[in-house]
Design an enzyme around this catalytic site. Structure first.
Site, mmCIF file in Angstrom:
data_model
loop_
_atom_site.group_PDB
_atom_site.id
_atom_site.type_symbol
_atom_site.label_atom_id
_atom_site.label_comp_id
_atom_site.label_asym_id
_atom_site.label_seq_id
_atom_site.Cartn_x
_atom_site.Cartn_y
_atom_site.Cartn_z
ATOM 1 N NE ARG A 1 36.823 45.443 37.226
ATOM 2 C CZ ARG A 1 36.513 44.034 36.622
ATOM 3 N NH1 ARG A 1 35.929 43.078 37.119
ATOM 4 N NH2 ARG A 1 37.297 43.938 35.310
ATOM 5 C CD GLU B 1 39.156 40.807 44.077
ATOM 6 O OE1 GLU B 1 37.719 41.302 43.990
ATOM 7 O OE2 GLU B 1 39.553 39.953 43.253
ATOM 8 C CG HIS C 1 37.861 38.167 41.212
ATOM 9 N ND1 HIS C 1 38.253 39.233 41.304
ATOM 10 C CD2 HIS C 1 37.500 37.773 39.742
ATOM 11 C CE1 HIS C 1 38.073 39.903 40.042
ATOM 12 N NE2 HIS C 1 37.387 39.199 39.148
#
Length: 342
Positions: free
Chosen positions: A253, A281, A300
Site C-alpha cells: 500500500r 495513486e 499497480h
C-alpha cells in the site's frame, strides 16, 4: 403415485463491475457456477440500489463479488434477508465489508491467497532486478549503454548473499520469503510485531525489530496492511537508517511510505525505489517520484491481471463448493482477523 421432490438450490447474485465480470467468467467458469447454484436473470449487477437490483437481493442466498462491488451497508443488506454468504473473488475486502456482516453472521471469504501469488512473483522479480539495479540503469541514458565497467553510483550490482528485509509476514510476505530461496545464500530478515518467531524461522528467515532490520538490508520489501498504525511507517527517519544504495520495494500500500521523504532520498542518489503502489495513486503529474532515474513506478500491476484473474475465480468457486457441501472453509474472513487484513 410418488411426488417428485426437487432439491433446493441456493440462489446467487454476481456483484462487480462489468470489466471484472468479463475477466472472471468465461463460458466454462460461468457454466461451472451454474452447476453449483441457481442464477436467475439478471445474473450480474454493478449496483445494489435500483429496484431491479433490490428484487434480486431479496431472494439471493449468496453473493459472488469482485472489483467494483458497492459497500455492503446496513441498508443494502436489509434488502437481502436471505443472504448467508459473500464470496469475494478478489483480494482486499476492506471496501465492501460492513459491521452488519458480522452481526448477522454472514460468511465472508476472500481470494486474497490466490491474489498473493502474482504479487509475490512480481516482488521476487523486483528484488532480483534491484540487485543488478537494472531498472535504474535502463532509465539513465547517460550510463545505460556504457558497459558494466563504467558504472558508478549504483552500488554492488549483485544478487549473491544479499540481505533482504521483509516488512510484514503477511500471506504475501510469507510467499516472498519462500521464493527468495531461489537466490544464492540470501539473508532474509522479517519485521512484524504479530509474527510467530518459530514460523519465521521455519520459513528460512529471522524475526527482528524494524529498527534492527533497516540498517542491515540491501533491499527493503514492504508487505504490511494499510492501518492507522502503519501509515507512513517508513518515513524520513527510517529511510535515513537504510544503507547507501539500498532499494525500497513497495507492492503493498502506498500509504506505508512517506512519499516526499522517499523522493528526496532517491533524488540525491542515495536510495533506489521500485513502487507498484503510491500515495496518492496515481501520483500527481509533477511528483518527483515520476522524474527520478532512481525510481521505477508501475501502475499497480503486481496483483492479478489477465489470465491470472481466472485463478481468483477458480479459488472462489472451490470455496463456494466447500460451503455448499457443508465443509470447512479455507479462506474465511472473520471479525477478529478483519482489522489486520490489507
Amino acid at each position: 403415485m410418488t411426488a417428485t421432490v426437487t432439491a433446493y438450490r441456493s440462489e446467487a447474485l454476481l456483484v462487480m463491475n462489468r470489466e471484472s465480470f468479463d475477466a472472471h467468467f468465461d463460458r466454462p467458469r460461468l457454466d461451472r457456477l451454474r452447476s453449483l447454484v441457481a442464477l436467475p436473470d439478471p445474473i450480474w449487477t454493478d449496483e445494489l440500489d435500483s429496484a431491479q437490483a433490490r428484487a434480486r437481493l431479496a431472494t439471493a442466498d449468496l453473493i459472488v463479488s469482485s472489483w467494483g462491488v458497492p459497500r455492503l451497508t446496513a441498508d443494502r443488506l436489509a434488502a437481502a434477508p436471505r443472504l448467508k454468504a459473500v464470496f469475494h473473488a478478489a483480494g482486499s475486502v476492506r471496501s465492501l465489508a460492513d459491521g452488519v456482516l458480522w452481526s448477522r453472521d454472514i460468511v465472508l471469504t476472500s481470494a486474497a491467497d490466490a491474489n498473493a501469488i502474482p504479487v509475490a512473483e512480481y516482488t521476487l522479480a523486483a528484488i532480483i532486478l534491484a540487485g543488478k539495479k537494472a531498472p535504474f540503469l535502463a532509465a539513465d541514458a547517460a550510463t545505460a549503454y556504457r558497459g558494466w565497467g563504467q558504472l558508478q553510483g549504483f552500488g554492488d550490482l549483485s544478487n549473491f548473499r544479499r540481505t533482504i528485509g521483509v516488512v510484514g509476514f503477511s500471506r504475501i510476505g510469507r510467499r516472498v520469503v519462500d521464493l527468495l530461496r531461489v537466490l544464492d545464500g540470501p539473508s532474509v530478515l522479517v519485521a512484524d510485531p504479530h509474527a510467530d518467531p518459530a514460523e519465521v524461522e521455519a520459513a528460512g528467515a529471522q524475526l527482528v525489530s524494524l529498527d534492527e532490520l533497516l540498517p542491515r538490508v540491501d533491499v527493503l520489501s514492504l508487505h504490511a496492511p494499510a492501518l492507522p498504525s502503519t501509515y507512513q511507517m517508513i518515513g524520513a527517519r527510517e529511510l535515513a537508517c537504510l544503507p547507501d544504495r539500498a532499494t525500497v520495494i513497495n507492492t503493498a500500500r502506498g500509504s506505508l511510505i512517506d512519499s516526499a521523504a522517499l523522493a528526496e532520498e532517491c533524488r540525491t542518489g542515495r536510495l533506489f525505489a521500485i513502487l507498484d503502489v503510491t500515495d496518492p495513486e496515481p501520483l500527481q503529474p509533477d511528483s518527483p517520484l515520476r522524474s527520478t532515474h532512481n525510481v521505477m513506478v508501475t501502475p499497480h500491476i503486481a496483483g492479478s491481471l489477465g489470465t491470472e484473474i481466472h485463478r481468483l475465480t477458480d479459488h472462489t468457486l472451490a470455496e463456494l463448493t466447500r460451503w455448499l457441501a457443508g465443509e470447512p472453509l479455507q479462506h474465511r474472513i472473520t471479525a477478529d482477523i478483519f482489522p489486520l487484513t490489507a
